[in-house]
Write a protein that holds these residues in place. Structure first.
Motif, PDB file in Angstrom:
ATOM      1  N   GLY A  51      61.883  23.009  16.980  1.00 43.04           N
ATOM      2  CA  GLY A  51      62.312  21.834  17.041  1.00 43.04           C
ATOM      3  C   GLY A  51      63.007  22.317  15.308  1.00 43.04           C
ATOM      4  O   GLY A  51      63.998  21.879  15.022  1.00 43.04           O
ATOM      5  N   ASP A  52      62.372  23.284  14.300  1.00 42.28           N
ATOM      6  CA  ASP A  52      62.883  23.152  12.764  1.00 42.28           C
ATOM      7  C   ASP A  52      63.813  24.540  12.825  1.00 42.28           C
ATOM      8  O   ASP A  52      65.716  23.993  12.300  1.00 42.28           O
ATOM      9  N   TRP A  53      63.645  25.080  13.302  1.00 42.35           N
ATOM     10  CA  TRP A  53      64.301  26.345  13.549  1.00 42.35           C
ATOM     11  C   TRP A  53      65.869  25.176  14.496  1.00 42.35           C
ATOM     12  O   TRP A  53      67.448  26.113  13.723  1.00 42.35           O
ATOM     13  N   PHE A  54      66.451  25.115  15.789  1.00 43.90           N
ATOM     14  CA  PHE A  54      67.015  24.863  16.445  1.00 43.90           C
ATOM     15  C   PHE A  54      67.745  23.501  15.489  1.00 43.90           C
ATOM     16  O   PHE A  54      68.916  23.996  15.560  1.00 43.90           O
ATOM     17  N   ALA A  55      67.741  22.969  14.880  1.00 39.65           N
ATOM     18  CA  ALA A  55      68.108  21.960  14.240  1.00 39.65           C
ATOM     19  C   ALA A  55      68.578  22.523  13.000  1.00 39.65           C
ATOM     20  O   ALA A  55      70.232  22.231  12.692  1.00 39.65           O
ATOM     21  N   THR A  60      74.354  24.804  10.260  1.00 42.69           N
ATOM     22  CA  THR A  60      74.809  25.690   9.133  1.00 42.69           C
ATOM     23  C   THR A  60      76.343  25.668  10.110  1.00 42.69           C
ATOM     24  O   THR A  60      76.036  25.576  11.813  1.00 42.69           O
ATOM     25  N   PRO A  61      77.141  26.186   9.967  1.00 40.92           N
ATOM     26  CA  PRO A  61      77.324  26.788   8.205  1.00 40.92           C
ATOM     27  C   PRO A  61      77.619  24.806   7.244  1.00 40.92           C
ATOM     28  O   PRO A  61      78.367  24.813   6.325  1.00 40.92           O
ATOM     29  N   GLN A  68      65.622  25.007   5.719  1.00 41.54           N
ATOM     30  CA  GLN A  68      66.662  25.103   7.351  1.00 41.54           C
ATOM     31  C   GLN A  68      67.537  26.674   7.117  1.00 41.54           C
ATOM     32  O   GLN A  68      67.396  27.512   8.237  1.00 41.54           O
ATOM     33  N   GLN A  69      67.911  26.940   5.356  1.00 43.96           N
ATOM     34  CA  GLN A  69      68.456  28.507   5.741  1.00 43.96           C
ATOM     35  C   GLN A  69      67.555  29.189   5.634  1.00 43.96           C
ATOM     36  O   GLN A  69      67.753  30.131   5.898  1.00 43.96           O
ATOM     37  N   ALA A  70      66.365  28.753   5.053  1.00 41.71           N
ATOM     38  CA  ALA A  70      65.208  30.469   5.223  1.00 41.71           C
ATOM     39  C   ALA A  70      64.903  30.898   6.508  1.00 41.71           C
ATOM     40  O   ALA A  70      64.854  31.790   7.147  1.00 41.71           O
ATOM     41  N   LEU A  71      65.274  29.329   7.545  1.00 45.37           N
ATOM     42  CA  LEU A  71      64.633  29.825   8.978  1.00 45.37           C
ATOM     43  C   LEU A  71      65.416  30.377   9.842  1.00 45.37           C
ATOM     44  O   LEU A  71      65.967  31.501  10.280  1.00 45.37           O
ATOM     45  N   VAL A  72      66.214  30.182   8.965  1.00 47.21           N
ATOM     46  CA  VAL A  72      68.241  30.380   9.528  1.00 47.21           C
ATOM     47  C   VAL A  72      68.290  32.155   9.037  1.00 47.21           C
ATOM     48  O   VAL A  72      68.585  33.125   9.826  1.00 47.21           O
ATOM     49  N   ASN A  73      67.693  32.200   7.602  1.00 41.25           N
ATOM     50  CA  ASN A  73      68.005  33.720   7.300  1.00 41.25           C
ATOM     51  C   ASN A  73      66.865  34.980   8.000  1.00 41.25           C
ATOM     52  O   ASN A  73      68.297  35.771   7.894  1.00 41.25           O
ATOM     53  N   VAL A  74      65.944  34.525   8.807  1.00 41.91           N
ATOM     54  CA  VAL A  74      65.042  34.986   9.412  1.00 41.91           C
ATOM     55  C   VAL A  74      65.429  35.603  10.654  1.00 41.91           C
ATOM     56  O   VAL A  74      66.330  36.924  10.812  1.00 41.91           O
TER      57      VAL A  74
END
Length: 195
Positions: A51-55, A60-61, A68-74
């Motif tokens: 759920g955190d990844w989905f949010a 973004t952007p 959240q940005q750390a999850l998106v970066n992966v």
């Protein structure tokens, strides 16, 4: 000759893995001295989405938090590897008739609306086009492309969903039943690959 190859392994059996050996042979067959090699072992460092990844990817952007940005970066890093590659070589061991959970994690990370696919009136449209994928599949008892093979059709579908439609299968299937025949079939398929 491909300019950049993304080599992906997903087997949990390490040095005993048939798919790891096959992907290495395929990469050796199709690469040239000037080929750029990218390598990703999805058994480490590719988290499952939640759920955190989905949010996070939905934020973004706009204005994501640092977490959240750390999850998106992966996810962005995994997608960037595909964008850089001309050819993907993916190891597909069949576990319980399907793809390994670790490979599913990778697929979930790279399938992002508006980034690797988009929806149109005609349906979904993949955005990672112009690439080739070679899949090295191994199974103990599951025949490739049979009614009980939920691994290869799923992976082929997901690659097509993000725009990679030139997909070739190298299968060493039913290793527990006739390992010699399975190995021979895989070696013939590798020999037939265009460099």
């Amino acid at each position: 000759m491909p300019r950049t190859i993304l080599h992906i392994d997903s087997s949990i059996t390490g040095s005993q893995s048939v798919t790891r050996r096959l992907t290495a042979e395929i990469v050796n067959r199709i690469s040239a001295p000037d080929t750029e090699m990218l390598y990703r072992d999805v058994t480490t460092g590719v988290p499952a989405i939640d759920g955190d990844w989905f949010a996070a990817v939905r934020q973004t952007p706009k204005s994501p938090s640092a977490a959240q940005q750390a999850l998106v970066n992966v996810s962005d890093a995994l997608i960037d590897e595909i964008r850089r590659a001309d050819t993907l070589v993916i190891g597909l061991p069949v576990y319980n008739f399907s793809v390994p959970a670790q490979l599913k994690n990778w697929l979930d990370q790279i399938a992002r609306a508006g980034v690797t696919f988009r929806y149109s009136e005609a349906g979904p449209e993949g955005l990672l086009t112009g690439k080739r994928a070679i899949i090295a599949m191994a199974s103990g008892g599951t025949p490739a492309e049979s009614p009980v093979d939920f691994a290869w059709p799923y992976l082929r579908h997901m690659l097509g969903f993000v725009g990679i439609t030139d997909v070739t299968l190298v299968a060493a299937d039913r290793m527990a039943i006739d390992a010699k025949a399975a190995e021979h079939s895989a070696q013939e398929a590798i020999a037939a690959l265009a460099a």
